[in-house]
Motif scaffolding. Structure first.
Motif, mmCIF file in Angstrom:
data_model
loop_
_atom_site.group_PDB
_atom_site.id
_atom_site.type_symbol
_atom_site.label_atom_id
_atom_site.label_comp_id
_atom_site.label_asym_id
_atom_site.label_seq_id
_atom_site.Cartn_x
_atom_site.Cartn_y
_atom_site.Cartn_z
ATOM 1 N N PHE A 114 23.074 12.178 -8.437
ATOM 2 C CA PHE A 114 22.255 12.136 -7.235
ATOM 3 C C PHE A 114 21.415 11.211 -7.163
ATOM 4 C CE2 PHE A 114 22.833 16.977 -7.696
ATOM 5 C CZ PHE A 114 23.537 17.145 -6.877
ATOM 6 N N THR A 115 20.973 10.208 -8.146
ATOM 7 C CA THR A 115 20.065 9.194 -8.182
ATOM 8 C C THR A 115 20.938 7.808 -7.720
ATOM 9 O OG1 THR A 115 20.464 8.591 -10.572
ATOM 10 C CG2 THR A 115 18.610 10.402 -9.738
ATOM 11 N N VAL A 116 22.426 8.076 -7.518
ATOM 12 C CA VAL A 116 23.025 6.882 -7.165
ATOM 13 C C VAL A 116 22.798 6.293 -5.867
ATOM 14 C CG1 VAL A 116 25.434 5.847 -7.301
ATOM 15 C CG2 VAL A 116 24.586 7.301 -9.329
ATOM 16 N N GLN A 117 22.726 7.339 -5.172
ATOM 17 C CA GLN A 117 23.055 6.945 -3.516
ATOM 18 C C GLN A 117 21.754 5.978 -3.224
ATOM 19 O OE1 GLN A 117 22.535 10.271 -0.687
ATOM 20 N NE2 GLN A 117 22.227 9.087 1.013
ATOM 21 N N ALA A 118 20.433 6.375 -3.681
ATOM 22 C CA ALA A 118 19.263 5.449 -3.420
ATOM 23 C C ALA A 118 19.604 3.680 -3.693
ATOM 24 C CB ALA A 118 17.763 5.911 -3.850
ATOM 25 N N SER A 119 19.979 3.997 -5.208
ATOM 26 C CA SER A 119 20.272 2.578 -5.809
ATOM 27 C C SER A 119 21.301 1.811 -5.050
ATOM 28 C CB SER A 119 20.528 2.796 -7.298
ATOM 29 O OG SER A 119 19.571 3.383 -7.937
ATOM 30 N N LEU A 120 22.472 2.541 -4.802
ATOM 31 C CA LEU A 120 23.542 1.651 -3.884
ATOM 32 C C LEU A 120 22.850 1.547 -2.687
ATOM 33 C CD1 LEU A 120 26.596 3.674 -4.965
ATOM 34 C CD2 LEU A 120 26.050 1.559 -5.870
ATOM 35 N N ALA A 121 22.188 2.040 -2.029
ATOM 36 C CA ALA A 121 21.599 1.900 -0.534
ATOM 37 C C ALA A 121 20.680 0.870 -0.486
ATOM 38 C CB ALA A 121 21.347 3.012 0.200
ATOM 39 N N GLY A 122 19.830 0.421 -1.938
ATOM 40 C CA GLY A 122 18.985 -0.534 -1.746
ATOM 41 C C GLY A 122 17.731 0.092 -1.109
ATOM 42 N N ILE A 123 17.637 1.349 -1.210
ATOM 43 C CA ILE A 123 16.259 2.012 -0.674
ATOM 44 C C ILE A 123 15.512 2.878 -1.688
ATOM 45 C CG2 ILE A 123 17.274 2.020 1.675
ATOM 46 C CD1 ILE A 123 17.987 5.028 1.033
ATOM 47 N N PRO A 124 13.935 3.122 -1.394
ATOM 48 C CA PRO A 124 13.044 3.580 -2.270
ATOM 49 C C PRO A 124 13.566 5.209 -2.361
ATOM 50 C CG PRO A 124 12.075 3.391 -0.149
ATOM 51 C CD PRO A 124 13.486 2.677 0.022
ATOM 52 N N ALA A 125 13.426 5.540 -3.556
ATOM 53 C CA ALA A 125 13.497 7.151 -3.929
ATOM 54 C C ALA A 125 12.409 7.339 -5.036
ATOM 55 C CB ALA A 125 14.862 7.182 -4.393
ATOM 56 N N ILE A 126 12.087 8.605 -5.014
ATOM 57 C CA ILE A 126 11.248 9.055 -6.040
ATOM 58 C C ILE A 126 11.532 10.491 -6.530
ATOM 59 C CG2 ILE A 126 9.528 10.023 -4.277
ATOM 60 C CD1 ILE A 126 7.077 9.197 -6.128
ATOM 61 N N SER A 127 11.415 10.813 -7.939
ATOM 62 C CA SER A 127 11.779 11.890 -8.413
ATOM 63 C C SER A 127 10.470 12.656 -8.685
ATOM 64 C CB SER A 127 12.656 11.872 -9.712
ATOM 65 O OG SER A 127 12.842 12.818 -10.338
ATOM 66 N N LEU A 128 10.362 13.796 -8.442
ATOM 67 C CA LEU A 128 9.106 14.607 -8.880
ATOM 68 C C LEU A 128 9.222 15.871 -9.466
ATOM 69 C CD1 LEU A 128 8.021 14.670 -4.855
ATOM 70 C CD2 LEU A 128 7.139 13.300 -6.585
ATOM 71 N N PRO A 129 8.410 15.941 -10.379
ATOM 72 C CA PRO A 129 8.706 17.452 -11.299
ATOM 73 C C PRO A 129 8.523 18.663 -10.267
ATOM 74 C CG PRO A 129 6.489 16.200 -11.705
ATOM 75 C CD PRO A 129 7.220 15.208 -10.620
ATOM 76 N N LEU A 130 9.509 19.375 -10.539
ATOM 77 C CA LEU A 130 9.301 20.846 -9.691
ATOM 78 C C LEU A 130 8.728 21.949 -10.744
ATOM 79 C CD1 LEU A 130 10.246 22.110 -7.216
ATOM 80 C CD2 LEU A 130 12.300 22.505 -7.991
ATOM 81 N N ARG A 131 9.362 22.061 -11.536
ATOM 82 C CA ARG A 131 8.808 22.988 -12.530
ATOM 83 C C ARG A 131 9.571 22.842 -13.861
ATOM 84 N NH1 ARG A 131 8.786 25.719 -7.976
ATOM 85 N NH2 ARG A 131 6.875 26.004 -7.840
ATOM 86 N N ASN A 132 9.583 23.998 -14.848
ATOM 87 C CA ASN A 132 10.555 24.009 -16.009
ATOM 88 C C ASN A 132 11.310 25.424 -15.694
ATOM 89 O OD1 ASN A 132 9.273 21.789 -16.966
ATOM 90 N ND2 ASN A 132 8.391 22.867 -18.722
#
Length: 167
Positions: A114-132
């Motif tokens: 799921f993190t590949v799309q932003a890297s390939l598209a060259g656009i910003p992304a951020i991962s936020l902790p949801l919970r455990n």
């Protein structure tokens, strides 16, 4: 992987990166620094990237990958013309426990899917902790923003963390 292989080539223990204390000459510095300084998964990805960039495989693998990258960038830009952000999981499941699943490279690659799309598209992304989860392993969500939209992405991420009480 091809780009990782190319970029990590400079981490030779001489100019950049880890330098093995066990090296005794230039050749052993290169060999030991790279073999000791990278984990198994990183080495695997470097080798696959080197293979893809090798003569006879460049056009069939890397050339095709560049075409797919262009299509991903175009489709992602199209989605973001009508929407402020794309929301999706950071990974297909919770984080692995320490030492888990390291023997299966396919599972390791799919954890990044799921993190590949932003890297390939060259656009910003951020991962936020949801919970455990019930095993106390972290779950995360990812927001993908528009090209050069880092400030909006960060502002909305902060807002989202505040209103959902995710800490």
């Amino acid at each position: 992987m091809a780009e990782s292989s190319s970029n990590l080539a400079r981490y030779d223990g001489v100019h950049y990166g880890y330098r093995s204390p066990n090296a005794v000459d230039l050749e052993s510095t290169y060999k030991k620094s790279r073999s000791e300084g990278f984990g198994t998964e990183v080495k695997r990805r470097i080798l696959l990237g080197t293979f893809v960039l090798s003569a006879g495989h460049y056009d069939s693998f890397y050339g095709k990958a560049q075409q797919v990258r262009r299509l991903i960038r175009e489709k992602t830009d199209e989605i973001l013309r009508d929407h402020d952000f794309i929301l999706l999981p950071t990974s297909p499941g919770p984080a692995f426990g320490l030492g888990e699943k390291t023997e299966d490279p396919v599972v390791m690659y799919l954890a990044d899917i799921f993190t590949v799309q932003a890297s390939l598209a060259g656009i910003p992304a951020i991962s936020l902790p949801l919970r455990n989860n019930s095993r106390n392993l972290p779950l995360g969500i990812q927001l993908i923003g528009k090209r050069f939209g880092e400030s909006e992405l960060l502002a909305f991420s902060k807002y989202l963390m505040e209103v959902t009480k995710i800490q």
